[in-house]
Design a protein around this motif. Structure first.
Motif, PDB file in Angstrom:
ATOM      1  N   VAL A 129       0.846  -1.189   0.000  1.00 59.32           N
ATOM      2  CA  VAL A 129       0.000   0.000   0.000  1.00 59.32           C
ATOM      3  C   VAL A 129       0.875   1.231   0.000  1.00 59.32           C
ATOM      4  O   VAL A 129       0.699   2.165  -0.782  1.00 59.32           O
ATOM      5  CB  VAL A 129      -0.914   0.023   1.241  1.00 59.32           C
ATOM      6  N   ILE A 130       1.848   1.246   0.900  1.00 62.18           N
ATOM      7  CA  ILE A 130       2.747   2.386   1.001  1.00 62.18           C
ATOM      8  C   ILE A 130       3.546   2.527  -0.272  1.00 62.18           C
ATOM      9  O   ILE A 130       3.716   3.612  -0.809  1.00 62.18           O
ATOM     10  CB  ILE A 130       3.694   2.205   2.205  1.00 62.18           C
ATOM     11  N   GLY A 131       4.038   1.397  -0.783  1.00 60.52           N
ATOM     12  CA  GLY A 131       4.831   1.433  -1.997  1.00 60.52           C
ATOM     13  C   GLY A 131       4.066   2.025  -3.162  1.00 60.52           C
ATOM     14  O   GLY A 131       4.575   2.861  -3.906  1.00 60.52           O
ATOM     15  N   PHE A 132       2.809   1.626  -3.316  1.00 59.53           N
ATOM     16  CA  PHE A 132       2.032   2.135  -4.432  1.00 59.53           C
ATOM     17  C   PHE A 132       1.655   3.595  -4.220  1.00 59.53           C
ATOM     18  O   PHE A 132       1.610   4.380  -5.136  1.00 59.53           O
ATOM     19  CB  PHE A 132       0.765   1.294  -4.634  1.00 59.53           C
ATOM     20  N   THR A 133       1.381   3.972  -2.978  1.00 61.43           N
ATOM     21  CA  THR A 133       1.067   5.371  -2.703  1.00 61.43           C
ATOM     22  C   THR A 133       2.223   6.254  -3.130  1.00 61.43           C
ATOM     23  O   THR A 133       2.049   7.294  -3.748  1.00 61.43           O
ATOM     24  CB  THR A 133       0.796   5.578  -1.209  1.00 61.43           C
ATOM     25  N   ILE A 134       3.427   5.824  -2.815  1.00 60.07           N
ATOM     26  CA  ILE A 134       4.611   6.591  -3.187  1.00 60.07           C
ATOM     27  C   ILE A 134       4.840   6.522  -4.685  1.00 60.07           C
ATOM     28  O   ILE A 134       5.161   7.511  -5.326  1.00 60.07           O
ATOM     29  CB  ILE A 134       5.841   6.064  -2.429  1.00 60.07           C
ATOM     30  N   LYS A 170      14.330   3.279  -4.452  1.00 60.47           N
ATOM     31  CA  LYS A 170      14.243   2.574  -3.179  1.00 60.47           C
ATOM     32  C   LYS A 170      13.250   3.300  -2.278  1.00 60.47           C
ATOM     33  O   LYS A 170      13.241   4.530  -2.205  1.00 60.47           O
ATOM     34  CB  LYS A 170      15.610   2.511  -2.503  1.00 60.47           C
ATOM     35  N   VAL A 171      12.412   2.538  -1.611  1.00 62.29           N
ATOM     36  CA  VAL A 171      11.404   3.095  -0.720  1.00 62.29           C
ATOM     37  C   VAL A 171      11.597   2.496   0.662  1.00 62.29           C
ATOM     38  O   VAL A 171      11.747   1.281   0.802  1.00 62.29           O
ATOM     39  CB  VAL A 171       9.974   2.783  -1.227  1.00 62.29           C
ATOM     40  N   GLU A 172      11.609   3.335   1.688  1.00 59.51           N
ATOM     41  CA  GLU A 172      11.721   2.834   3.054  1.00 59.51           C
ATOM     42  C   GLU A 172      10.336   2.490   3.575  1.00 59.51           C
ATOM     43  O   GLU A 172       9.480   3.363   3.714  1.00 59.51           O
ATOM     44  CB  GLU A 172      12.382   3.888   3.955  1.00 59.51           C
ATOM     45  N   VAL A 173      10.108   1.222   3.806  1.00 59.23           N
ATOM     46  CA  VAL A 173       8.814   0.756   4.313  1.00 59.23           C
ATOM     47  C   VAL A 173       9.048  -0.041   5.579  1.00 59.23           C
ATOM     48  O   VAL A 173       9.796  -1.027   5.581  1.00 59.23           O
ATOM     49  CB  VAL A 173       8.085  -0.120   3.273  1.00 59.23           C
ATOM     50  N   GLU A 174       8.438   0.398   6.662  1.00 60.01           N
ATOM     51  CA  GLU A 174       8.599  -0.291   7.936  1.00 60.01           C
ATOM     52  C   GLU A 174       8.114  -1.728   7.824  1.00 60.01           C
ATOM     53  O   GLU A 174       7.127  -2.011   7.162  1.00 60.01           O
ATOM     54  CB  GLU A 174       7.810   0.439   9.021  1.00 60.01           C
ATOM     55  N   GLU A 175       8.846  -2.638   8.419  1.00 57.25           N
ATOM     56  CA  GLU A 175       8.540  -4.062   8.475  1.00 57.25           C
ATOM     57  C   GLU A 175       8.950  -4.827   7.223  1.00 57.25           C
ATOM     58  O   GLU A 175       8.677  -6.018   7.116  1.00 57.25           O
ATOM     59  CB  GLU A 175       7.046  -4.335   8.753  1.00 57.25           C
ATOM     60  N   ARG A 176       9.565  -4.170   6.255  1.00 54.17           N
ATOM     61  CA  ARG A 176      10.054  -4.858   5.069  1.00 54.17           C
ATOM     62  C   ARG A 176      11.573  -4.778   5.037  1.00 54.17           C
ATOM     63  O   ARG A 176      12.160  -3.774   5.433  1.00 54.17           O
ATOM     64  CB  ARG A 176       9.496  -4.232   3.788  1.00 54.17           C
ATOM     65  N   THR A 177      12.215  -5.814   4.543  1.00 53.35           N
ATOM     66  CA  THR A 177      13.672  -5.794   4.435  1.00 53.35           C
ATOM     67  C   THR A 177      14.111  -4.848   3.332  1.00 53.35           C
ATOM     68  O   THR A 177      14.980  -4.006   3.533  1.00 53.35           O
ATOM     69  CB  THR A 177      14.213  -7.212   4.158  1.00 53.35           C
ATOM     70  N   ASN A 178      13.521  -4.988   2.151  1.00 56.31           N
ATOM     71  CA  ASN A 178      13.796  -4.088   1.028  1.00 56.31           C
ATOM     72  C   ASN A 178      12.492  -3.779   0.307  1.00 56.31           C
ATOM     73  O   ASN A 178      11.602  -4.630   0.229  1.00 56.31           O
ATOM     74  CB  ASN A 178      14.769  -4.728   0.024  1.00 56.31           C
ATOM     75  N   CYS A 179      12.401  -2.577  -0.241  1.00 56.72           N
ATOM     76  CA  CYS A 179      11.202  -2.207  -1.002  1.00 56.72           C
ATOM     77  C   CYS A 179      11.591  -1.200  -2.080  1.00 56.72           C
ATOM     78  O   CYS A 179      12.364  -0.270  -1.822  1.00 56.72           O
ATOM     79  CB  CYS A 179      10.146  -1.603  -0.081  1.00 56.72           C
ATOM     80  N   VAL A 224       4.742  -0.648 -10.555  1.00 54.89           N
ATOM     81  CA  VAL A 224       5.102  -1.867  -9.829  1.00 54.89           C
ATOM     82  C   VAL A 224       5.689  -1.538  -8.458  1.00 54.89           C
ATOM     83  O   VAL A 224       6.484  -0.596  -8.320  1.00 54.89           O
ATOM     84  CB  VAL A 224       6.136  -2.709 -10.623  1.00 54.89           C
ATOM     85  N   ALA A 225       5.313  -2.321  -7.464  1.00 55.95           N
ATOM     86  CA  ALA A 225       5.963  -2.286  -6.161  1.00 55.95           C
ATOM     87  C   ALA A 225       6.686  -3.614  -5.964  1.00 55.95           C
ATOM     88  O   ALA A 225       6.154  -4.678  -6.297  1.00 55.95           O
ATOM     89  CB  ALA A 225       4.944  -2.079  -5.042  1.00 55.95           C
ATOM     90  N   VAL A 226       7.910  -3.561  -5.455  1.00 56.28           N
ATOM     91  CA  VAL A 226       8.699  -4.757  -5.188  1.00 56.28           C
ATOM     92  C   VAL A 226       8.957  -4.807  -3.686  1.00 56.28           C
ATOM     93  O   VAL A 226       9.499  -3.870  -3.108  1.00 56.28           O
ATOM     94  CB  VAL A 226      10.048  -4.735  -5.945  1.00 56.28           C
ATOM     95  N   LEU A 227       8.559  -5.913  -3.061  1.00 56.29           N
ATOM     96  CA  LEU A 227       8.639  -6.046  -1.608  1.00 56.29           C
ATOM     97  C   LEU A 227       9.408  -7.306  -1.258  1.00 56.29           C
ATOM     98  O   LEU A 227       9.064  -8.385  -1.719  1.00 56.29           O
ATOM     99  CB  LEU A 227       7.233  -6.119  -1.012  1.00 56.29           C
ATOM    100  N   ALA A 228      10.444  -7.164  -0.453  1.00 54.21           N
ATOM    101  CA  ALA A 228      11.283  -8.316  -0.104  1.00 54.21           C
ATOM    102  C   ALA A 228      11.332  -8.487   1.411  1.00 54.21           C
ATOM    103  O   ALA A 228      11.464  -7.518   2.159  1.00 54.21           O
ATOM    104  CB  ALA A 228      12.697  -8.125  -0.649  1.00 54.21           C
TER     105      ALA A 228
END
Length: 287
Positions: A134-139, A169-178, A184-188
């Motif tokens: 959600v955060i990734g797409f908002t950004i 690169k996006v800083e998202v709490e609780e994700r290792t990398n985003c 597209v959002a990539v969440l690791a």
């Protein structure tokens, strides 16, 4: 005064995230959780135990993982009034409906945010992984594509992936990398072998099946093996944005951990982006 001891039992679910312990306090304006004013007692890492000084009055104790999802993904324990010391324990459990959040053991009140806020929970993305989306797409909607698209490699936290210069690169709490682009959002997420004894002996298939089998919301996902990539796919409707997203989820085994990398995009872009997503997923390597 009395003592409250909280033990976070060892679990590889959500292991990288710190549990934040809050207690009801009518005089505090530090944080409001489910309309209850609270003050913070402290943080708990995986397999950690801490003792706090609390008052003798009855009070609710909340465990959350971030302020964004505090009213959706939390567990609450009602402490009775008294002078006796109290010991509570619990752990993170696989459950997409409540974001794989912390659950108290033997909780007689079971005032869980995911139960109390079920409508919000359905609207929110599944798992904390998907909360990150959600955060990734908002950004990402505020990002603009570079007119000259070129490969771009990102190296973070022991993981390398080659995307394009459309991503940031996006800083998202609780994700290792985003990472996020316009579409597209990539969440690791990294799950370290040290979290559970014998975890390193799991095969990729066992790890993927463990994720799917322990999440009822993933009961109908399509398990896939594509060009050597092992994973699963599913669609999720975000009612707030009125958009349906396709999640391409792939699992990897590094020398010290399992990883899950998800690529999320609107379903209208699936035909266009599927070959690119496979290419990006195949580029993932680990130190």
């Amino acid at each position: 005064m009395r003592k409250l001891t909280v033990k976070r039992n060892k679990s590889f679910v959500g292991c990288l995230n710190k549990a934040k312990i809050y207690i009801e306090d009518s005089a505090s304006k530090e944080l409001i959780i489910n309309n209850v004013p609270c003050r913070k007692l402290g943080n708990l890492k995986n397999n950690e135990e801490k003792t706090f000084d609390i008052g003798n009055e009855e009070a609710k104790v909340f465990v959350i993982f971030d302020k964004i999802s505090k009213d959706i993904y939390n567990d609450c324990y009602q402490l009775p009034a008294g002078e006796a010391d109290i010991f509570l324990s619990g752990q993170n459990k696989f459950n997409l409906a409540n974001g794989n959040s912390f659950v108290f053991d033997n909780n007689p009140t079971a005032l869980r945010g995911a139960q109390k806020q079920s409508k919000k929970g359905l609207v929110a993305f599944i798992v904390s992984i998907i909360v990150g989306a959600v955060i990734g797409f908002t950004i990402s909607y505020f990002m603009h594509s570079d007119p000259k698209v070129e490969p771009k490699t990102f190296d973070d936290n022991g993981m390398s992936i080659t995307l394009t210069n459309e991503f940031s690169k996006v800083e998202v709490e609780e994700r290792t990398n985003c990472y996020g682009s316009e579409k597209v959002a990539v969440l690791a997420l990294k799950e370290d072998f040290s979290l559970v004894e014998g975890f390193s002996d799991y095969t990729l298939e066992q790890y993927r099946d463990l994720v799917v089998e322990n999440n009822s919301s993933l009961s109908s996902v399509e398990l896939k093996e594509t060009e050597g990539l092992l994973g699963f796919e599913y669609d999720f409707y975000n009612a707030d944005a009125d958009k349906t997203l396709r999640y391409f989820s792939y699992v990897y085994k590094a020398d010290d951990a399992f990883w899950m990398v998800q690529f999320a995009t609107e379903t209208k872009y699936v035909e266009e982006l599927s070959p690119k997503i496979i290419k990006w997923a195949k580029s993932v390597t680990f130190e």
